[in-house]
Scaffold this active site. Structure first.
Site, PDB file in Angstrom:
ATOM      1  N   ASN A  32     -20.232  38.501 -36.023  1.00  9.69           N
ATOM      2  CA  ASN A  32     -20.768  37.444 -35.156  1.00  9.69           C
ATOM      3  C   ASN A  32     -22.260  37.576 -34.868  1.00  9.69           C
ATOM      4  OD1 ASN A  32     -20.135  39.723 -33.690  1.00  9.69           O
ATOM      5  ND2 ASN A  32     -19.316  38.627 -31.933  1.00  9.69           N
ATOM      6  N   GLU A  70     -17.287  48.954 -29.045  1.00  6.75           N
ATOM      7  CA  GLU A  70     -17.522  47.650 -28.428  1.00  6.75           C
ATOM      8  C   GLU A  70     -16.472  46.705 -28.989  1.00  6.75           C
ATOM      9  OE1 GLU A  70     -19.365  46.938 -26.085  1.00  6.75           O
ATOM     10  OE2 GLU A  70     -20.757  48.621 -26.038  1.00  6.75           O
ATOM     11  N   CYS A  81     -17.670  38.436 -28.174  1.00  5.19           N
ATOM     12  CA  CYS A  81     -16.641  39.316 -27.616  1.00  5.19           C
ATOM     13  C   CYS A  81     -16.542  39.209 -26.097  1.00  5.19           C
ATOM     14  CB  CYS A  81     -16.906  40.750 -28.028  1.00  5.19           C
ATOM     15  SG  CYS A  81     -18.590  41.263 -27.711  1.00  5.19           S
ATOM     16  N   GLU A 106     -23.775  50.123 -24.657  1.00  3.56           N
ATOM     17  CA  GLU A 106     -24.952  49.863 -25.465  1.00  3.56           C
ATOM     18  C   GLU A 106     -26.050  49.355 -24.534  1.00  3.56           C
ATOM     19  OE1 GLU A 106     -23.146  47.447 -28.869  1.00  3.56           O
ATOM     20  OE2 GLU A 106     -23.831  49.273 -29.858  1.00  3.56           O
TER      21      GLU A 106
HETATM   22  P1  NDP Z   1     -12.647  44.001 -37.416  1.00  4.28           P
HETATM   23  O1  NDP Z   1     -12.451  44.741 -36.173  1.00  4.28           O
HETATM   24  O2  NDP Z   1     -11.526  43.909 -38.370  1.00  4.28           O
HETATM   25  O3  NDP Z   1     -13.883  44.631 -38.217  1.00  4.28           O
HETATM   26  C1  NDP Z   1     -15.038  45.164 -37.590  1.00  4.28           C
HETATM   27  C2  NDP Z   1     -15.754  46.050 -38.572  1.00  4.28           C
HETATM   28  O4  NDP Z   1     -14.972  47.222 -38.847  1.00  4.28           O
HETATM   29  C3  NDP Z   1     -15.983  45.395 -39.920  1.00  4.28           C
HETATM   30  O5  NDP Z   1     -17.218  45.816 -40.442  1.00  4.28           O
HETATM   31  C4  NDP Z   1     -14.832  45.930 -40.724  1.00  4.28           C
HETATM   32  O6  NDP Z   1     -15.024  45.863 -42.101  1.00  4.28           O
HETATM   33  C5  NDP Z   1     -14.772  47.358 -40.232  1.00  4.28           C
HETATM   34  N1  NDP Z   1     -13.495  48.031 -40.455  1.00  4.28           N
HETATM   35  C6  NDP Z   1     -12.272  47.471 -40.598  1.00  4.28           C
HETATM   36  N2  NDP Z   1     -11.334  48.436 -40.748  1.00  4.28           N
HETATM   37  C7  NDP Z   1     -11.986  49.623 -40.696  1.00  4.28           C
HETATM   38  C8  NDP Z   1     -11.572  50.980 -40.787  1.00  4.28           C
HETATM   39  N3  NDP Z   1     -10.293  51.315 -40.933  1.00  4.28           N
HETATM   40  N4  NDP Z   1     -12.503  51.950 -40.702  1.00  4.28           N
HETATM   41  C9  NDP Z   1     -13.803  51.635 -40.531  1.00  4.28           C
HETATM   42  N5  NDP Z   1     -14.257  50.370 -40.441  1.00  4.28           N
HETATM   43  C10 NDP Z   1     -13.360  49.370 -40.507  1.00  4.28           C
HETATM   44  O7  NDP Z   1     -13.171  42.587 -37.057  1.00  4.28           O
HETATM   45  P2  NDP Z   1     -13.184  41.306 -37.975  1.00  4.28           P
HETATM   46  O8  NDP Z   1     -14.601  41.065 -38.305  1.00  4.28           O
HETATM   47  O9  NDP Z   1     -12.239  41.358 -39.115  1.00  4.28           O
HETATM   48  O10 NDP Z   1     -12.649  40.253 -36.952  1.00  4.28           O
HETATM   49  C11 NDP Z   1     -11.278  40.261 -36.561  1.00  4.28           C
HETATM   50  C12 NDP Z   1     -11.160  40.002 -35.095  1.00  4.28           C
HETATM   51  O11 NDP Z   1     -11.928  40.943 -34.380  1.00  4.28           O
HETATM   52  C13 NDP Z   1     -11.689  38.671 -34.645  1.00  4.28           C
HETATM   53  O12 NDP Z   1     -10.756  37.661 -34.819  1.00  4.28           O
HETATM   54  C14 NDP Z   1     -11.986  38.932 -33.213  1.00  4.28           C
HETATM   55  O13 NDP Z   1     -10.845  38.811 -32.432  1.00  4.28           O
HETATM   56  C15 NDP Z   1     -12.424  40.363 -33.211  1.00  4.28           C
HETATM   57  N6  NDP Z   1     -13.850  40.520 -33.227  1.00  4.28           N
HETATM   58  C16 NDP Z   1     -14.430  41.056 -32.133  1.00  4.28           C
HETATM   59  C17 NDP Z   1     -15.786  41.201 -32.085  1.00  4.28           C
HETATM   60  C18 NDP Z   1     -16.434  41.800 -30.933  1.00  4.28           C
HETATM   61  O14 NDP Z   1     -17.666  41.731 -30.811  1.00  4.28           O
HETATM   62  N7  NDP Z   1     -15.730  42.445 -30.046  1.00  4.28           N
HETATM   63  C19 NDP Z   1     -16.649  40.738 -33.166  1.00  4.28           C
HETATM   64  C20 NDP Z   1     -15.942  40.221 -34.302  1.00  4.28           C
HETATM   65  C21 NDP Z   1     -14.595  40.143 -34.302  1.00  4.28           C
HETATM   66  P3  NDP Z   1     -14.677  44.489 -42.871  1.00  4.28           P
HETATM   67  O15 NDP Z   1     -14.439  43.423 -41.869  1.00  4.28           O
HETATM   68  O16 NDP Z   1     -15.897  44.254 -43.654  1.00  4.28           O
HETATM   69  O17 NDP Z   1     -13.463  44.779 -43.647  1.00  4.28           O
END
Ligand code: NDP
Length: 485
Positions: free
Chosen positions: A154, A251, A285, A459
């Protein structure tokens, strides 16, 4: 992409762009059209190794540098980011689909704020002298070593800076893995940091999905992990980090309450609810997605809200008049539409929106549900899209109890003209980042982070320093040692 600021390769490692086409291809999709605008490759083990080895190699000398010199480089990077704000904002818009009207003032600018703030702080990070009678002790604030940052999709520029700036200010190296959905912006952050004079290896960016993140988190040469993402991913990353007793900052998501009392300035409260639900097409978030409105003003609130939502200019994010862009991906759009269906099935009243837009790209109309009850799925789960749930409440105690009835605790907001009540209510809400008569401000000067399932650590602000450094304490005996034998 047709834009000259596009990064020139997949990864930025050891001070330069590098490519390894052996890694799985990741298509970069412009959310406003669905068109493929670029391709990067996931990091291979060789790229990951180079990133870790170069970071470890560079970190010692960086930590030994005068802190004021570290700070100067970060502040120079902040200046470059501000000078290039427009190009960086266009790139952010291509990466995320967020409208240029937002990215021009919320992304590279926020990243620059972090670089400037932590750059300024670097020279003031000191230990302390502890008098112990004849003896004394002192503390040395030391870096953790090699930090890994893992970003969500995001805020790809902001997250890269919010993690990188304090890490570097404290004398650490950082390897940043962006979300595979938005791989471009962090590369520009790395490029700018190095242009500003950051020695090679100290801020590396490697692409990939979760597996690349996990490879970094599991490497014994990594000392700390800072993740922005969802709770399920947070749980996995925290557990993996715990295995080697690594430091973490988490976060994570939320389902934050925004409480509107009947004495609130109605337009300000509606404005807060719009900011807290539709900014960045709801992909924030800290969003206040459970809007508790006191019964007496509920219909007036909904009517004014519906009117103002009609004023949203939905369309081409590169047109500066546009105020609401698409979702980041088709997958996220489908998740959001799934929640809309659940809301309808559970009997919530649809006030506006509730559908995808009939055009290219991943657009969802801004959606408001009223008469939402606490047990509905749309009131319990993070949707991460432009879907607002309006719930009504009777009195202060009722609102506080229900606002706290969630496993999350990232943010909370209160709108009221009674400031004593504003402070009293905020004091009882279990959340890390709170607002009175405002919503979703995130200045670098104030700590940002959650409680309960929304995360660990903070943060921004001086608080972030605690999460990127550790204290060594040194006892100094001035006289003879008195041993028992
Ligand atoms: P994720 O939590 O799935 O991913 C966040 C990051 O972690 C990405 O870079 C992802 O890689 C990485 N990641 C995933 N699995 C692992 C692992 N096992 N070890 C290390 N790194 C990992 O968020 P998404 O982007 O897929 O979004 C899914 C949901 O998360 C959204 O629908 C929303 O609800 C929430 N979200 C919350 C945010 C916040 O700021 N709190 C921001 C964005 C999303 P990759 O995605 O490249 O596989």
């Amino acid at each position: 992409m047709g834009h000259d600021t596009q990064p020139t390769a997949s990864h930025f490692v050891d001070g330069q762009y590098i490519e390894d086409t052996g890694g799985e291809p990741i298509e970069v999709i412009y959310p406003a059209t669905g068109a493929v605008i670029g391709r990067v490759h996931a990091a291979t083990p060789a790229v990951i190794e180079r990133a870790i080895a170069s970071a470890r190699r560079a970190q010692g000398a960086w930590a030994a540098l005068k802190p004021v010199e570290r700070g100067r480089i970060l502040r120079r990077a902040a200046d470059i980011m501000r000078e290039r704000n427009r190009d960086l904002s266009v790139l952010e818009t291509y990466d995320t689909g967020k409208p240029l009207s937002e990215t021009l003032c919320a992304d590279a600018t926020s990243g620059a704020d972090a670089l400037e703030y932590f750059g300024g702080l670097a020279a003031s990070l000191t230990g302390e002298h502890i008098p112990l009678g004849e003896d004394w002790a002192y503390t040395i604030r030391e870096p953790l070593g090699l930090c890994v940052g893992i970003g969500a999709w995001n805020y790809p520029t902001q997250i890269a800076c919010w993690k990188g700036a304090p890490a570097l200010a404290c004398g650490n190296a950082m390897i940043f893995k962006p979300s595979e959905t938005t791989p471009l912006c962090a590369l520009k952050v790395a490029e700018i940091l190095h242009e500003a004079g950051l020695p090679a290896g100290l801020y590396n960016v490697v692409q990939g999905a979760g597996a690349v993140g996990a490879a970094l988190v599991g490497d014994p040469r990594v000392d700390k992990v800072s993740l922005t993402g969802s709770v399920p991913t947070g749980r996995k990353v925290y557990a993996q980090a715990a295995d080697q007793m690594k430091h973490v900052t988490m976060e994570l998501g939320g389902k934050s309450p925004l409480i509107v009392f009947d004495d609130a300035d109605l337009d300000n409260a509606v404005g807060g609810a719009i900011l807290g639900n539709f900014y960045s097409t709801g992909q924030v978030c800290s969003n206040g997605t459970r809007v508790f409105v006191q019964k007496g003003i509920k219909e007036a609130f909904l009517a004014r809200l519906a009117e103002r939502v009609q004023e949203a200019v939905i369309g081409d994010p590169l047109d500066e008049m546009t105020t609401l862009g698409p979702m980041v991906s088709a997958a996220q759009r489908d998740i959001v539409l799934g929640y809309v269906d659940k809301g309808l099935a559970e009997g919530a009243r649809l006030v506006c929106g509730g559908h995808a837009l009939d055009r290219d790209g991943f657009y969802v109309a801004p959606t408001v549900f009223a008469d939402v009850t606490d047990d509905m799925v749309i009131a319990r789960e993070e949707i991460f899209g432009p879907v607002m749930a309006v719930l009504d409440f009777e009195d202060e105690a009722d609102a506080i109890a229900r606002a706290n009835d969630t496993p999350y605790g990232l943010s909370a907001g209160v709108f009221t003209r009674d400031l004593a009540r504003g402070h009293r209510v905020i004091g009882q809400l279990r959340a890390g980042s709170c607002f009175i008569n405002s919503y979703n401000d995130a200045p670098v000067e104030a700590p940002f982070g959650g409680v309960k399932m929304s995360g660990v650590g903070r943060e921004n602000s001086k608080a972030a320093i605690e999460h990127y450094s550790q204290l060594k304490s040194v006892y100094v005996r001035m006289g003879d040692v008195e041993a028992p034998f």
